[in-house]
Write a protein that holds these residues in place. Structure first.
Motif, PDB file in Angstrom:
ATOM      1  N   GLU A 241       0.730  -1.299   0.073  1.00  8.78           N
ATOM      2  CA  GLU A 241      -0.097   0.016  -0.060  1.00  8.78           C
ATOM      3  C   GLU A 241       0.673   1.347   0.017  1.00  8.78           C
ATOM      4  N   PRO A 242       1.766   1.301   0.826  1.00 12.30           N
ATOM      5  CA  PRO A 242       2.601   2.433   0.824  1.00 12.30           C
ATOM      6  C   PRO A 242       3.366   2.867  -0.678  1.00 12.30           C
ATOM      7  N   LEU A 243       3.581   2.023  -1.354  1.00 15.35           N
ATOM      8  CA  LEU A 243       4.231   2.039  -2.681  1.00 15.35           C
ATOM      9  C   LEU A 243       3.249   2.625  -3.719  1.00 15.35           C
ATOM     10  N   ILE A 244       1.766   2.024  -3.714  1.00 16.26           N
ATOM     11  CA  ILE A 244       0.542   2.482  -4.116  1.00 16.26           C
ATOM     12  C   ILE A 244       0.233   3.847  -4.064  1.00 16.26           C
ATOM     13  N   ASP A 245       0.381   4.126  -2.596  1.00 17.27           N
ATOM     14  CA  ASP A 245       0.269   5.737  -2.232  1.00 17.27           C
ATOM     15  C   ASP A 245       1.258   6.785  -2.738  1.00 17.27           C
ATOM     16  N   SER A 246       2.264   6.184  -2.565  1.00 12.77           N
ATOM     17  CA  SER A 246       3.282   7.214  -3.341  1.00 12.77           C
ATOM     18  C   SER A 246       3.161   7.403  -4.801  1.00 12.77           C
ATOM     19  N   VAL A 247       2.873   6.492  -5.566  1.00 11.01           N
ATOM     20  CA  VAL A 247       2.777   6.561  -6.974  1.00 11.01           C
ATOM     21  C   VAL A 247       1.593   7.670  -7.115  1.00 11.01           C
ATOM     22  N   LYS A 248       0.495   7.156  -6.536  1.00 10.50           N
ATOM     23  CA  LYS A 248      -0.872   7.745  -6.819  1.00 10.50           C
ATOM     24  C   LYS A 248      -0.711   9.294  -6.339  1.00 10.50           C
ATOM     25  N   ASN A 249       0.100   9.490  -5.309  1.00 12.47           N
ATOM     26  CA  ASN A 249       0.107  11.017  -4.759  1.00 12.47           C
ATOM     27  C   ASN A 249       1.289  11.847  -5.302  1.00 12.47           C
ATOM     28  N   SER A 250       1.740  11.151  -6.622  1.00 13.47           N
ATOM     29  CA  SER A 250       2.879  11.952  -7.052  1.00 13.47           C
ATOM     30  C   SER A 250       2.458  13.213  -7.833  1.00 13.47           C
ATOM     31  N   SER A 251       3.021  14.339  -7.633  1.00 13.97           N
ATOM     32  CA  SER A 251       2.563  15.366  -8.560  1.00 13.97           C
ATOM     33  C   SER A 251       3.503  15.813  -9.661  1.00 13.97           C
ATOM     34  N   ARG A 252       4.941  15.378  -9.408  1.00 17.40           N
ATOM     35  CA  ARG A 252       6.001  15.622 -10.281  1.00 17.40           C
ATOM     36  C   ARG A 252       6.157  14.516 -11.102  1.00 17.40           C
ATOM     37  N   GLY A 253       5.681  13.317 -10.946  1.00 12.36           N
ATOM     38  CA  GLY A 253       5.778  11.898 -11.859  1.00 12.36           C
ATOM     39  C   GLY A 253       6.879  11.440 -10.911  1.00 12.36           C
ATOM     40  N   ILE A 254       7.064  10.063 -10.937  1.00 10.70           N
ATOM     41  CA  ILE A 254       8.230   9.121 -10.542  1.00 10.70           C
ATOM     42  C   ILE A 254       9.461   8.887 -11.267  1.00 10.70           C
ATOM     43  N   ILE A 255      10.476   8.715 -10.783  1.00 11.77           N
ATOM     44  CA  ILE A 255      11.656   8.382 -11.286  1.00 11.77           C
ATOM     45  C   ILE A 255      11.401   7.203 -12.089  1.00 11.77           C
ATOM     46  N   ARG A 256      11.878   6.875 -13.402  1.00 13.03           N
ATOM     47  CA  ARG A 256      11.582   5.926 -14.060  1.00 13.03           C
ATOM     48  C   ARG A 256      12.902   5.378 -14.622  1.00 13.03           C
TER      49      ARG A 256
END
Length: 256
Positions: A241-256
């Motif tokens: 769940e913390p992984l899901i939340d951190s992706v969902k709540n990203s405003s700048r986009g995640i590192i890929r």
């Protein structure tokens, strides 16, 4: 407990056992909780509230006006929890009215020498910021994260819980929970397996987090597609769940 060579404003509120070293300056609107030790040559400016059993080393600047050019002297705040260690030359600035008006530091954190926490940042608990790490304004750092020396984090970035950044990492986008990142600019390098073991995550939970990481980073899925897979995994493994939340709540986009 307060050295005669220190300057403490009469309006400052210090618990009876607070220690203040020589040539330190404690300004008005400062509150310091029991058991906290302020070393020599420290400057603490208010409004700032510092909890219990913290240790602040020499030449630290805590609660100073921020460096944001829009700041016009508004009475913004800094709040620091308990059991933090703030080493030599660390700078922690108060917030701005463009955000929540406060910078917030949790508990049990270690800020190594010359680290910088800018205005409006939110730092969780058990975080380590190694020497010369700097986080810009409005950055959020999750619990148990470790930022290696000379790490630089762009304003408004979010760093998830249990993240580890290598030395001299430049962070321009959000880093999801559990991820190890390194480089200029930061790229993902698996999950923080050793850290999770030390914090009591089960072998099965770590295995499932690794599977989730593969869905997010190795299967060439879009973020939306990867989130769909992660949500299914989380039904049997709540640690995802913390992984899901951190992706969902990203405003700048995640590192890929």
């Amino acid at each position: 407990m307060i050295d005669s060579r220190a300057i403490v404003d009469p309006s400052a509120k210090l618990a009876n056992d607070v220690e203040v070293g020589p040539w330190s300056i404690i300004g008005p609107d400062v509150e310091i909780g029991a058991g906290t030790v302020v070393g020599p040559h420290v400057v603490i400016k208010g409004p700032t509230k510092i909890g219990c059993n913290n240790r602040i080393f020499q030449f630290a600047s805590v609660g100073e006006d921020c460096q944001d050019k829009k700041y016009a002297g508004e009475p913004t705040t800094l709040t620091i929890g308990d059991h933090n260690v703030i080493r030599e030359g660390v700078t922690i600035h108060r917030g701005t009215i463009q955000d929540a008006g406060t910078t917030t530091i949790g508990s049990h954190n270690l800020f190594m020498a010359y680290a910088h926490v800018a205005h409006d940042c939110v730092v969780g608990d058990h975080v380590i910021m190694a020497n010369n790490t700097a986080i810009a304004g409005h950055v959020h750092v999750g619990d148990w994260s470790i930022l290696g020396g000379f790490t630089a984090v762009h304003q408004f970035c979010k760093i998830g819980s249990h993240v580890m950044c290598g030395t001299s990492t430049v962070v321009l986008k959000d880093i999801p929970a559990y991820v190890m990142a390194n480089g200029n600019t930061a790229t993902p390098h698996g999950i923080n397996t050793e850290g999770l073991k030390r914090r009591g995550f089960s072998t099965e939970a770590i295995s499932q987090i690794k599977r989730a990481y593969k869905s997010l980073y190795r299967k060439k899925l879009t973020v939306a597609q990867a989130l769909s897979e992660l949500q299914v995994m989380a039904e049997s493994c709540p640690e995802i769940e913390p992984l899901i939340d951190s992706v969902k709540n990203s405003s700048r986009g995640i590192i890929r």
